[in-house]
Design a protein around this motif. Structure first.
Motif, PDB file in Angstrom:
ATOM      1  N   GLN A  28       0.798  -1.219   0.000  1.00 14.35           N
ATOM      2  CA  GLN A  28       0.000   0.000   0.000  1.00 14.35           C
ATOM      3  C   GLN A  28       0.836   1.276   0.000  1.00 14.35           C
ATOM      4  O   GLN A  28       0.497   2.234  -0.698  1.00 14.35           O
ATOM      5  CB  GLN A  28      -0.914  -0.047   1.233  1.00 14.35           C
ATOM      6  CG  GLN A  28      -1.880   1.088   1.393  1.00 14.35           C
ATOM      7  CD  GLN A  28      -2.924   1.087   0.308  1.00 14.35           C
ATOM      8  OE1 GLN A  28      -2.819   0.375  -0.669  1.00 14.35           O
ATOM      9  NE2 GLN A  28      -3.912   1.934   0.453  1.00 14.35           N
ATOM     10  N   GLU A  36       0.560   8.928  -6.523  1.00 21.51           N
ATOM     11  CA  GLU A  36       0.701  10.376  -6.389  1.00 21.51           C
ATOM     12  C   GLU A  36       1.678  10.959  -7.389  1.00 21.51           C
ATOM     13  O   GLU A  36       1.484  12.058  -7.884  1.00 21.51           O
ATOM     14  CB  GLU A  36       1.190  10.707  -4.984  1.00 21.51           C
ATOM     15  CG  GLU A  36       0.091  11.078  -4.038  1.00 21.51           C
ATOM     16  CD  GLU A  36       0.241  12.507  -3.590  1.00 21.51           C
ATOM     17  OE1 GLU A  36       1.002  12.714  -2.637  1.00 21.51           O
ATOM     18  OE2 GLU A  36      -0.402  13.395  -4.179  1.00 21.51           O
ATOM     19  N   HIS A  51      -4.943   1.294  -4.953  1.00 23.70           N
ATOM     20  CA  HIS A  51      -4.587   1.878  -3.658  1.00 23.70           C
ATOM     21  C   HIS A  51      -5.808   1.942  -2.727  1.00 23.70           C
ATOM     22  O   HIS A  51      -5.738   1.557  -1.555  1.00 23.70           O
ATOM     23  CB  HIS A  51      -3.998   3.271  -3.868  1.00 23.70           C
ATOM     24  CG  HIS A  51      -3.573   3.948  -2.595  1.00 23.70           C
ATOM     25  ND1 HIS A  51      -2.432   3.601  -1.912  1.00 23.70           N
ATOM     26  CD2 HIS A  51      -4.157   4.937  -1.863  1.00 23.70           C
ATOM     27  CE1 HIS A  51      -2.329   4.348  -0.832  1.00 23.70           C
ATOM     28  NE2 HIS A  51      -3.362   5.167  -0.774  1.00 23.70           N
ATOM     29  N   LYS A  52      -6.919   2.421  -3.263  1.00 23.22           N
ATOM     30  CA  LYS A  52      -8.125   2.562  -2.441  1.00 23.22           C
ATOM     31  C   LYS A  52      -8.683   1.192  -2.049  1.00 23.22           C
ATOM     32  O   LYS A  52      -9.168   1.001  -0.929  1.00 23.22           O
ATOM     33  CB  LYS A  52      -9.170   3.392  -3.184  1.00 23.22           C
ATOM     34  CG  LYS A  52      -8.702   4.836  -3.369  1.00 23.22           C
ATOM     35  CD  LYS A  52      -9.577   5.634  -4.305  1.00 23.22           C
ATOM     36  CE  LYS A  52      -8.928   6.982  -4.594  1.00 23.22           C
ATOM     37  NZ  LYS A  52      -9.749   7.830  -5.482  1.00 23.22           N
ATOM     38  N   GLY A 106      -8.319   8.872   3.645  1.00 25.49           N
ATOM     39  CA  GLY A 106      -8.234   8.621   2.199  1.00 25.49           C
ATOM     40  C   GLY A 106      -9.608   8.647   1.559  1.00 25.49           C
ATOM     41  O   GLY A 106      -9.795   9.241   0.489  1.00 25.49           O
ATOM     42  N   HIS A 143      -3.926  12.485   5.802  1.00 26.72           N
ATOM     43  CA  HIS A 143      -3.476  11.226   5.204  1.00 26.72           C
ATOM     44  C   HIS A 143      -1.948  11.189   5.115  1.00 26.72           C
ATOM     45  O   HIS A 143      -1.313  10.212   5.491  1.00 26.72           O
ATOM     46  CB  HIS A 143      -4.096  11.102   3.806  1.00 26.72           C
ATOM     47  CG  HIS A 143      -4.145   9.706   3.259  1.00 26.72           C
ATOM     48  ND1 HIS A 143      -4.998   8.752   3.752  1.00 26.72           N
ATOM     49  CD2 HIS A 143      -3.457   9.108   2.258  1.00 26.72           C
ATOM     50  CE1 HIS A 143      -4.829   7.618   3.066  1.00 26.72           C
ATOM     51  NE2 HIS A 143      -3.899   7.810   2.158  1.00 26.72           N
TER      52      HIS A 143
HETATM   53  C1  HEM Z   1      -4.578   1.650   4.785  1.00 21.65           C
HETATM   54  C2  HEM Z   1      -3.637   2.309   4.642  1.00 21.65           C
HETATM   55  C3  HEM Z   1      -3.219   3.349   3.636  1.00 21.65           C
HETATM   56  C4  HEM Z   1      -1.935   3.734   3.489  1.00 21.65           C
HETATM   57  C5  HEM Z   1      -0.728   3.173   4.237  1.00 21.65           C
HETATM   58  C6  HEM Z   1      -1.889   4.750   2.484  1.00 21.65           C
HETATM   59  C7  HEM Z   1      -0.743   5.368   2.042  1.00 21.65           C
HETATM   60  C8  HEM Z   1      -0.682   6.388   1.133  1.00 21.65           C
HETATM   61  C9  HEM Z   1       0.511   7.023   0.655  1.00 21.65           C
HETATM   62  C10 HEM Z   1       1.923   6.600   1.060  1.00 21.65           C
HETATM   63  C11 HEM Z   1       0.158   8.018  -0.183  1.00 21.65           C
HETATM   64  C12 HEM Z   1       1.084   8.967  -0.937  1.00 21.65           C
HETATM   65  C13 HEM Z   1       1.568  10.063  -0.046  1.00 21.65           C
HETATM   66  C14 HEM Z   1       0.473  11.022   0.367  1.00 21.65           C
HETATM   67  O1  HEM Z   1       0.116  11.892  -0.406  1.00 21.65           O
HETATM   68  O2  HEM Z   1      -0.063  10.871   1.460  1.00 21.65           O
HETATM   69  C15 HEM Z   1      -1.274   8.034  -0.246  1.00 21.65           C
HETATM   70  C16 HEM Z   1      -2.037   8.931  -0.976  1.00 21.65           C
HETATM   71  C17 HEM Z   1      -3.393   8.828  -1.136  1.00 21.65           C
HETATM   72  N1  HEM Z   1      -4.218   7.853  -0.612  1.00 21.65           N
HETATM   73 FE1  HEM Z   1      -3.692   6.440   0.695  1.00 21.65          FE
HETATM   74  N2  HEM Z   1      -3.181   5.003   2.029  1.00 21.65           N
HETATM   75  C18 HEM Z   1      -4.013   4.143   2.700  1.00 21.65           C
HETATM   76  C19 HEM Z   1      -5.378   4.039   2.506  1.00 21.65           C
HETATM   77  C20 HEM Z   1      -6.110   4.783   1.586  1.00 21.65           C
HETATM   78  C21 HEM Z   1      -7.509   4.619   1.323  1.00 21.65           C
HETATM   79  C22 HEM Z   1      -8.412   3.559   1.932  1.00 21.65           C
HETATM   80  C23 HEM Z   1      -7.852   5.569   0.405  1.00 21.65           C
HETATM   81  C24 HEM Z   1      -9.174   5.874  -0.243  1.00 21.65           C
HETATM   82  C25 HEM Z   1     -10.262   5.216  -0.104  1.00 21.65           C
HETATM   83  C26 HEM Z   1      -6.665   6.328   0.107  1.00 21.65           C
HETATM   84  C27 HEM Z   1      -6.628   7.401  -0.760  1.00 21.65           C
HETATM   85  C28 HEM Z   1      -5.501   8.118  -1.032  1.00 21.65           C
HETATM   86  C29 HEM Z   1      -5.512   9.328  -1.828  1.00 21.65           C
HETATM   87  C30 HEM Z   1      -6.734   9.957  -2.489  1.00 21.65           C
HETATM   88  C31 HEM Z   1      -4.187   9.775  -1.888  1.00 21.65           C
HETATM   89  C32 HEM Z   1      -3.687  11.031  -2.588  1.00 21.65           C
HETATM   90  C33 HEM Z   1      -3.706  12.134  -1.590  1.00 21.65           C
HETATM   91  C34 HEM Z   1      -3.407  13.473  -2.213  1.00 21.65           C
HETATM   92  O3  HEM Z   1      -4.100  13.863  -3.159  1.00 21.65           O
HETATM   93  O4  HEM Z   1      -2.480  14.123  -1.710  1.00 21.65           O
HETATM   94  N3  HEM Z   1      -5.615   5.821   0.838  1.00 21.65           N
HETATM   95  N4  HEM Z   1      -1.773   7.035   0.550  1.00 21.65           N
END
Ligand code: HEM
Ligand code: HEM
Lengths: 178, 189
Positions: A28, A36, A51-52, A106, A143
């Motif tokens: 993840q 990103e 990812h989602k 997220g 997030h």
């Molecule tokens: C369960 C653990 C999760 C982990 C460890 C995780 C980790 C990450 C990481 C490392 C990034 C890139 C760095 C950042 O911009 O934050 C990211 C971005 C993102 N994640 Fe997650 N994520 C998780 C769950 C989710 C879930 C469930 C969703 C949506 C349903 C989600 C939606 C997104 C989105 C939309 C971004 C882009 C944020 C932005 O526009 O800056 N993530 N996530």
């Protein structure tokens, strides 16, 4: 091996949930950074679906895990001095907290950005909030900070596990392994 | 201007009921023009915040002419990243095509206050014949409403070209619906 935990051992259900979650988290994090980094394209959107989906799967496993944990016993803490015990417990609670905070923030980010979610291209999720730029930025910020905290706590968590196994040579890692 | 008044004078002489035609103008504050492309089969709602519609009915209240001017630059999909994305060359290409227009002078009455307007939609440099169904309700001497819904194909206008063309993630069909409030135009005389 028992399904339930005992005071000495983790049962197989807890073990499976722990290691499955660990594998998913290790997929993840790079998925998130990769998604990103891409410029808007069909590939980016597909990586985000992954990812989602994986993120919500982590969330689902977490709920099972917490229910299971509340229901049963958990192995005793080892005979260590207080500070490492508190550290370990604190880290575990933090990890649980982050596994709630990350999926929820997220999900809110996605909803506020007006992007619908369909897990594994199959299961639609409702929007948690309406489209809103400010909410989107805030949720994305939460997030991202959660990701940083997660990375730091994992270093501590994995380091501690290895320390127990390699230096202290106790059964902490063994009792979580199969 | 001159040609127009000559033409009007000529039409009057010929006995055309120019004076009894009614010009209606949209009231921006109470008018909505929405569109929704789909992502993985789920709609993403957007709206054109700025557009104007003029509509002329003849003495029998039948449609004469419909003109819709749309500021593509005002497209709002509820998120600044999306709004920026849809302005790109592959999508609306708003720097080259900031406006769209629909003009119809060919109507058919499908009963119960509903009509079909066949006309030309000029969008992103393409001109396509489009049929717009709408319901026209006169509410008072000076107010009326027009509502309707249709589905356009974004590929007819090369909106979402290149790697987006397949429609796999962002569907090719785009729902468009509108709810426009009208008031009668003050006569210019
Ligand atoms: C369960 C653990 C999760 C982990 C460890 C995780 C980790 C990450 C990481 C490392 C990034 C890139 C760095 C950042 O911009 O934050 C990211 C971005 C993102 N994640 Fe997650 N994520 C998780 C769950 C989710 C879930 C469930 C969703 C949506 C349903 C989600 C939606 C997104 C989105 C939309 C971004 C882009 C944020 C932005 O526009 O800056 N993530 N996530
Ligand atoms: C190589 C990676 C990992 C190793 C070696 C590891 C090792 C361990 C060990 C040995 C325990 C048992 C501690 C005890 O019995 O007192 C444990 C518990 C735990 N681990 Fe991990 N872990 C890893 C990755 C992860 C990841 C990625 C997460 C979640 C993000 C995680 C979350 C937890 C939690 C929440 C507990 C506490 C269980 C409870 O008390 O309910 N671990 N881990």
């Amino acid at each position: 091996m028992d399904m339930s935990n005992t005071s000495e051992q983790w049962g197989w259900l807890s073990k499976i949930l722990h290691w499955l979650t660990a594998v998913l988290i290790f997929i993840q994090i790079p998925l998130g950074f990769y998604a990103e980094s891409l410029k808007l394209s069909p590939l980016k959107m597909d990586i985000f679906v992954w990812h989602k989906s994986v993120g919500m799967l982590v969330f689902l496993l977490l709920i099972l895990r917490l229910l299971w944990r509340i229901k049963g016993t958990i192995p005793d803490t080892v005979n260590a001095s207080r500070i490492p015990q508190y550290l370990a417990q604190g880290a575990h609670y933090l990890l649980y907290g982050l596994m709630i905070l990350l999926p929820i923030s997220g999900w809110i980010t996605s909803s506020a950005a007006n992007i619908p979610i369909k897990l594994f291209w199959l299961i639609p999720l409702p929007a948690l909030v309406g489209p809103d730029d400010a909410v989107k930025s805030l949720a994305a910020e939460v997030h991202e900070i959660s990701v940083c905290v997660l990375l730091a706590v994992l270093v501590l968590h994995i380091g501690a596990a290895l320390r127990h196994h390699l230096l202290l040579r106790d059964n902490i890692l063994k009792r979580m392994w199969f | 201007m001159k040609t127009i008044s000559y033409a009007a004078a000529l039409l009057c002489l010929l006995g055309f009921p120019v004076a009894s035609a009614t010009d209606w103008q949209s009231d921006p504050a109470n008018s909505h023009l929405n569109f929704a492309p789909s992502y993985e089969g789920m709609p993403i709602n957007g709206a054109f915040k700025e557009f104007s519609t003029s509509y002329q009915t003849d003495s029998q209240g039948q449609p004469n002419r419909l003109i819709v001017n749309i500021a593509i630059t005002s497209a709002d999909m509820g998120n600044s990243d999306l709004n920026e994305a849809i302005g790109a060359i592959d999508w609306f290409n708003i720097s080259d095509f900031p406006e769209a227009q629909f003009i119809s002078e060919e109507f058919s009455d499908s009963g119960k206050e509903t009509f079909l307007a066949r006309g030309t939609l000029q969008l992103k440099g393409f001109k396509k014949i489009v049929t717009v169904p709408f319901r026209w309700q006169v509410l008072s001497d000076s107010s009326a409403s027009m509502t309707g819904e249709l589905v356009l194909s974004r590929s007819d206008f090369s909106i979402g070209s290149g790697e987006w063309a397949s429609g796999e993630q962002i569907g090719v069909a785009v729902k468009v619906w509108f709810d426009v409030a009208f008031t009668t135009k003050k006569p210019n005389l």
